[in-house]
Each structure stands twice: as structure tokens, then as C-alpha cells.
Design an enzyme around this catalytic site. Structure first.
Site, PDB file in Angstrom:
ATOM      1  N   GLY A 148       0.814  -1.206   0.000  1.00  0.00           N
ATOM      2  CA  GLY A 148       0.000   0.000   0.000  1.00  0.00           C
ATOM      3  C   GLY A 148       0.852   1.264   0.000  1.00  0.00           C
ATOM      4  O   GLY A 148       2.081   1.217   0.123  1.00  0.00           O
ATOM      5  N   LEU A 177       1.150   3.715   2.214  1.00  0.00           N
ATOM      6  CA  LEU A 177       1.861   4.017   3.455  1.00  0.00           C
ATOM      7  C   LEU A 177       2.891   2.941   3.808  1.00  0.00           C
ATOM      8  O   LEU A 177       4.034   3.255   4.143  1.00  0.00           O
ATOM      9  CB  LEU A 177       0.873   4.199   4.609  1.00  0.00           C
ATOM     10  CG  LEU A 177       1.490   4.578   5.956  1.00  0.00           C
ATOM     11  CD1 LEU A 177       2.325   5.847   5.859  1.00  0.00           C
ATOM     12  CD2 LEU A 177       0.405   4.734   7.020  1.00  0.00           C
ATOM     13  N   ASP A 215      -1.726 -13.605   5.334  1.00  0.00           N
ATOM     14  CA  ASP A 215      -3.143 -13.268   5.223  1.00  0.00           C
ATOM     15  C   ASP A 215      -3.641 -12.835   6.605  1.00  0.00           C
ATOM     16  O   ASP A 215      -3.692 -13.633   7.538  1.00  0.00           O
ATOM     17  CB  ASP A 215      -3.924 -14.492   4.725  1.00  0.00           C
ATOM     18  CG  ASP A 215      -5.417 -14.216   4.588  1.00  0.00           C
ATOM     19  OD1 ASP A 215      -5.884 -13.127   5.007  1.00  0.00           O
ATOM     20  OD2 ASP A 215      -6.123 -15.103   4.071  1.00  0.00           O
ATOM     21  N   THR A 230      -8.073   5.840  11.523  1.00  0.00           N
ATOM     22  CA  THR A 230      -8.716   6.802  10.636  1.00  0.00           C
ATOM     23  C   THR A 230      -9.653   7.736  11.395  1.00  0.00           C
ATOM     24  O   THR A 230     -10.184   7.377  12.453  1.00  0.00           O
ATOM     25  CB  THR A 230      -9.526   6.043   9.557  1.00  0.00           C
ATOM     26  OG1 THR A 230     -10.335   6.961   8.812  1.00  0.00           O
ATOM     27  CG2 THR A 230     -10.460   5.011  10.188  1.00  0.00           C
ATOM     28  N   ASP A 231      -9.885   8.919  10.834  1.00  0.00           N
ATOM     29  CA  ASP A 231     -10.877   9.843  11.404  1.00  0.00           C
ATOM     30  C   ASP A 231     -12.292   9.285  11.267  1.00  0.00           C
ATOM     31  O   ASP A 231     -13.225   9.783  11.909  1.00  0.00           O
ATOM     32  CB  ASP A 231     -10.792  11.209  10.707  1.00  0.00           C
ATOM     33  CG  ASP A 231     -11.197  11.142   9.244  1.00  0.00           C
ATOM     34  OD1 ASP A 231     -12.274  11.654   8.909  1.00  0.00           O
ATOM     35  OD2 ASP A 231     -10.445  10.584   8.426  1.00  0.00           O
ATOM     36  N   TYR A 242     -16.903   0.816   7.355  1.00  0.00           N
ATOM     37  CA  TYR A 242     -15.443   0.938   7.414  1.00  0.00           C
ATOM     38  C   TYR A 242     -15.010   1.540   8.750  1.00  0.00           C
ATOM     39  O   TYR A 242     -14.139   0.998   9.440  1.00  0.00           O
ATOM     40  CB  TYR A 242     -14.957   1.804   6.245  1.00  0.00           C
ATOM     41  CG  TYR A 242     -13.523   2.267   6.379  1.00  0.00           C
ATOM     42  CD1 TYR A 242     -12.471   1.357   6.320  1.00  0.00           C
ATOM     43  CD2 TYR A 242     -13.218   3.615   6.570  1.00  0.00           C
ATOM     44  CE1 TYR A 242     -11.152   1.773   6.451  1.00  0.00           C
ATOM     45  CE2 TYR A 242     -11.911   4.039   6.699  1.00  0.00           C
ATOM     46  CZ  TYR A 242     -10.876   3.119   6.637  1.00  0.00           C
ATOM     47  OH  TYR A 242      -9.576   3.544   6.783  1.00  0.00           O
TER      48      TYR A 242
END
Length: 283
Positions: free
Chosen positions: A10, A12, A36, A101-102, A125
Site C-alpha cells: 500500500g 503508506l 493473510d 482513521t478519522d 469501514y
């Protein structure tokens, strides 16, 4: 220091491994082929075999709209998978840094979210990332670092989408009622490496400094790229999506400075360096 980084393919994870190696740390990058995240045995085998001093957990299910239709898979990756990682870190007594995450907040109001604010996710999410945070918080040696509006060299992002659209269209509409801070993974990786080298554990917010709407972000992308594209603002209601999006993604980052970490540069500066890196700047 030996650091295992999940989600190395990814945006990041790629930059985090590069930054750690630059500093002389031993970075072990894994993605789904090597480990995984939804397979508890695989997680235990790979992390125990690596015997790291720290794990930086970047792997996540991040397809926000698709998550509404694939809640089980999203939860297996973001919540259960994170729980498996946390469990091994407890057994090994190693540090765990969880990238969150926000979206764990309700996205309302205008006050910047503080690290210890109440969490009220507004979509699948966000809910699964919140459940991942709860799993991490059962440890003693953890960092939870919430990020937002991320872009990097290694993957898809809003900037690439705008540049691609700008090649074929001379006008676009972009929402102007969602506010946040665009964040360059190159800058973020340096901060995460700074943090993992310490024991200043806890919840943090980390984005590039400054605020804008997606509309303002798009305008600045085209300005810095030297592209003549007319951008018109629209409301989120005029641009419906399956998953609800936060109107307020402002993140209070004072805790970084209070713990001796250097804040990230302004997002406009980060954008310029990114465009140069991918060969899309005016020069």
C-alpha cells in the site's frame, strides 16, 4: 530495531519500509501473499517467526463504499485481523502501532477531533476500524495513529484521479462541504518512524498541517500541475455515495508536539513535492 510492517504494497506501508531502512532499522514488509491478516495461524506463524521489536500495522480493508456490501470481509480484515496481530504482539511483548482513521468519529461539527474524543463511526469501514482500535487498546505498548486524506507514490489516490480526469475533461465538479487535511505518506512515514523509536505510547492524530475542502484540494492540484481545468463546487448531497462520508475530518494534532514529535509540513508543500516525485509538476 527489527520492525515488521503489514500492508507493504500500500501507499503508506511502502514508504514506512523505505524510511525504516534509511535509518538503519531492519524492516520486514509483508502483504497478503506473505501473511493473510484474516488467518489467525498465519499471523501467529509469520510474526512469531520474524520476532520483531515492533509491528507497524498498515494493512486494512479501505474500500469505503464496497465495505457497505462486504461487511463481513471488512470486519475480518480490520477488526479480527487486527486482533490477531495484537494477540501475537502481546505474546512477544513487542510494540504495536495501529494505523487508524478519522472515520471512527461521527464526522459532524467543526471542532478538530482530539485523540481521546468519543468514537461514533458513521459507516461500516469506520466501525470496523474502531473495533480494531479496541483490540489494540488491550495492550500496554501500543500507538494508535489516526490519519486522513492520504496520498502516496505507491497506489491510487485523489490526486492521481484528478490528474487523470484532467487529461480528458476541461471541467469537473468536486464536493466542497467535507473539510480535512491532505496527507503525504512520505511525510507520515518519517513521523511514524520517529514515534516507533520511542515508548511515548497512546492515541495520536497525524496529518499534514492546514485545512481545505476536496474542492479546494482539486483546485490546488490543477494549479500546481499547471493544468487548465475548471472545477465547480457541489454539495455531498449532489454527489451521493453508498457510504456516508464525514463532513468534519479536522484532526487536532497538539499531542504530537506535546510528546516531542515534529508536526508535518503544510499540505500545499507536500502536494508540490508529490507532484514533482511523480513527474506531474509544472517543471
Amino acid at each position: 530495531m527489527k520492525v515488521l510492517v503489514t500492508g507493504v504494497k500500500g501507499q503508506l506501508g511502502h514508504d514506512v519500509v523505505n524510511e525504516l531502512e534509511k535509518r538503519g532499522h531492519q524492516a520486514i514488509g509483508v502483504d497478503v501473499e506473505e501473511m493473510d491478516i484474516t488467518d489467525e495461524t498465519a499471523v501467529k506463524t509469520v510474526i512469531t517467526g520474524a520476532a520483531p521489536d515492533a509491528v507497524i500495522h498498515c494493512a486494512a480493508y479501505t474500500a469505503v463504499d464496497a465495505a457497505e456490501d462486504h461487511e463481513d470481509l471488512c470486519r475480518r480484515v480490520n477488526a479480527l485481523g487486527t486482533g490477531y496481530v495484537a494477540s501475537v504482539c502481546r505474546d512477544l511483548n513487542c510494540k504495536l502501532m495501529y494505523i487508524s482513521t478519522d472515520y471512527v468519529f461521527n464526522g459532524q461539527g467543526t471542532r478538530p477531533w482530539e485523540p481521546d474524543d468519543e468514537r461514533q463511526p458513521l459507516n461500516v469501514y469506520g466501525q470496523t476500524k474502531y473495533e480494531g482500535e479496541l483490540a489494540v487498546e488491550t495492550l500496554e505498548k501500543y500507538f494508535i495513529v489516526r490519519i486522513a486524506w492520504v496520498f502516496g507514490v505507491n497506489g491510487k489516490n485523489f490526486i492521481r484521479t484528478m490528474l487523470n480526469l484532467g487529461q480528458t475533461r476541461d471541467s469537473l465538479t468536486v464536493v466542497d462541504d467535507q473539510i480535512g487535511s491532505p496527507t503525504y505518506t512520505f511525510d507520515l512515514a518519517r513521523l511514524l518512524a520517529d514515534m516507533i523509536e520511542t515508548d511515548r505510547y497512546g492515541r495520536y492524530h497525524a496529518t499534514n498541517t492546514g485545512l481545505c475542502s476536496w474542492y479546494e484540494f482539486a483546485c490546488e492540484i490543477f494549479r500546481q500541475a499547471g493544468m487548465k481545468v475548471k472545477v465547480s463546487p457541489v454539495s455531498s448531497q449532489e454527489y451521493p455515495a453508498k457510504a456516508r462520508r464525514p463532513a468534519n475530518s479536522r484532526m487536532d494534532q497538539r499531542k504530537l508536539g506535546e510528546n516531542g514529535f515534529e508536526p508535518l509540513p503544510p499540505w500545499q508543500d507536500a502536494l508540490g513535492r508529490y507532484l514533482e516525485e511523480i513527474g506531474a509538476g509544472k517543471g
